[in-house]
Motif scaffolding. Structure first.
Motif, PDB file in Angstrom:
ATOM      1  N   VAL A  62       7.094  -1.808   5.587  1.00 46.29           N
ATOM      2  CA  VAL A  62       5.944  -2.492   6.191  1.00 46.29           C
ATOM      3  C   VAL A  62       6.222  -2.853   7.640  1.00 46.29           C
ATOM      4  O   VAL A  62       5.375  -2.649   8.520  1.00 46.29           O
ATOM      5  N   PHE A  63       7.405  -3.358   7.931  1.00 42.34           N
ATOM      6  CA  PHE A  63       7.694  -3.740   9.307  1.00 42.34           C
ATOM      7  C   PHE A  63       7.938  -2.513  10.192  1.00 42.34           C
ATOM      8  O   PHE A  63       7.684  -2.564  11.397  1.00 42.34           O
ATOM      9  N   THR A  64       8.403  -1.422   9.600  1.00 37.88           N
ATOM     10  CA  THR A  64       8.493  -0.176  10.366  1.00 37.88           C
ATOM     11  C   THR A  64       7.096   0.320  10.728  1.00 37.88           C
ATOM     12  O   THR A  64       6.849   0.759  11.863  1.00 37.88           O
ATOM     13  N   VAL A 138      -0.764   5.705   3.063  1.00 38.87           N
ATOM     14  CA  VAL A 138      -2.152   6.005   3.434  1.00 38.87           C
ATOM     15  C   VAL A 138      -2.923   4.714   3.686  1.00 38.87           C
ATOM     16  O   VAL A 138      -3.649   4.576   4.678  1.00 38.87           O
ATOM     17  N   GLY A 139      -2.764   3.738   2.793  1.00 40.77           N
ATOM     18  CA  GLY A 139      -3.444   2.464   2.980  1.00 40.77           C
ATOM     19  C   GLY A 139      -2.994   1.723   4.217  1.00 40.77           C
ATOM     20  O   GLY A 139      -3.802   1.137   4.941  1.00 40.77           O
ATOM     21  N   ILE A 140      -1.691   1.749   4.466  1.00 42.09           N
ATOM     22  CA  ILE A 140      -1.151   1.088   5.655  1.00 42.09           C
ATOM     23  C   ILE A 140      -1.769   1.671   6.922  1.00 42.09           C
ATOM     24  O   ILE A 140      -2.179   0.934   7.829  1.00 42.09           O
ATOM     25  N   PRO A 162       0.421  -8.679  13.811  1.00 53.32           N
ATOM     26  CA  PRO A 162       1.029  -9.075  12.525  1.00 53.32           C
ATOM     27  C   PRO A 162       0.171 -10.049  11.730  1.00 53.32           C
ATOM     28  O   PRO A 162       0.111  -9.967  10.496  1.00 53.32           O
ATOM     29  N   LEU A 163      -0.503 -10.962  12.432  1.00 54.24           N
ATOM     30  CA  LEU A 163      -1.337 -11.932  11.728  1.00 54.24           C
ATOM     31  C   LEU A 163      -2.502 -11.263  11.009  1.00 54.24           C
ATOM     32  O   LEU A 163      -2.923 -11.708   9.937  1.00 54.24           O
ATOM     33  N   ALA A 169      -1.568  -6.121   4.015  1.00 51.57           N
ATOM     34  CA  ALA A 169      -0.526  -5.254   3.466  1.00 51.57           C
ATOM     35  C   ALA A 169       0.077  -5.796   2.184  1.00 51.57           C
ATOM     36  O   ALA A 169       0.783  -5.059   1.480  1.00 51.57           O
ATOM     37  N   ILE A 170      -0.179  -7.057   1.853  1.00 51.65           N
ATOM     38  CA  ILE A 170       0.417  -7.644   0.647  1.00 51.65           C
ATOM     39  C   ILE A 170       0.041  -6.872  -0.615  1.00 51.65           C
ATOM     40  O   ILE A 170       0.909  -6.578  -1.452  1.00 51.65           O
TER      41      ILE A 170
END
Length: 213
Positions: A62-64, A138-140, A162-163, A169-170
């Protein structure tokens, strides 16, 4: 329809060519995810369960993705090209779809490096886990390309992105981890597929309003 798909392909190809020339986003994503996994490898206590390791994998992914999304609209913003794309005769949703496809290509390329590293440091990934990674990716990229466009036009976009992105993304993290550790991963994979479909449609429909405001 053919013209629309041609516009999408041209926009995605433009981003891929810019990355091949500049080589600043993809190497940064690959190095970041590998470095994160190395840190997690030494930080995770000896004897920790594989379930915890799969959770760390999704933190890294996620952070990548967030790193890549932060750079997604930089070429258009710095060159002032976004206004030209918006004023072009093509459907504005093609801009979002082309950007999402290019971002997905970058993320998948980073995962080609990350997943073998994860298997080396932590645990192997089976078929459902790999399918979960693909669906979550795909969703990301679908929802991330929309919120990164929103953040690109605002002040403090490094904080705003990020906010906006992490709460959305959760569900992807939940589905990705569930597809890796659950004895019945089918429900989690179905959930990820539904998330992708719903948010892809919403992002496709909302993008025109985002870029015109």
């Amino acid at each position: 329809m053919t013209a629309y798909l041609g516009d999408v392909a041209a926009l995605a190809r433009k981003d891929l060519r810019l990355e091949l020339r500049a080589r600043d986003t993809l190497p940064a994503m690959a190095l970041f995810v590998v470095a994160t996994l190395v840190v997690f490898h030494f930080a995770l206590p000896a004897g920790a369960s594989e379930d915890a390791a799969y959770g760390l994998l999704w933190v890294a992914l996620v952070f990548t993705a967030l790193l890549g999304l932060g750079r997604a609209w930089t070429p258009e913003s710095e060159a002032g090209a976004l206004d030209g794309l918006v004023l072009a005769t093509s459907d504005r949703s093609a801009i979002w779809l082309g950007k999402a496809l290019a971002t997905l290509a970058f993320l998948l390329a980073a995962e080609v490096v990350a997943l073998p590293a994860f298997a080396l440091f932590f645990a192997p990934l089976d078929g459902p886990a790999l399918l979960g990674v693909l669906l979550a990716s795909v969703g990301i990229c679908a929802v991330g390309s929309l919120v990164s466009a929103m953040a690109a036009a605002a002040r403090g976009r490094e904080v705003l992105l990020p906010l906006l992105f992490l709460p959305l993304a959760i569900p992807l993290v939940v589905g990705g981890v569930g597809s890796s550790i659950s004895p019945e991963p089918g429900s989690y994979l179905a959930f990820l597929g539904l998330y992708d479909a719903v948010f892809a449609i919403l992002s496709w429909a909302a993008f025109e309003y985002v870029v015109t405001e």
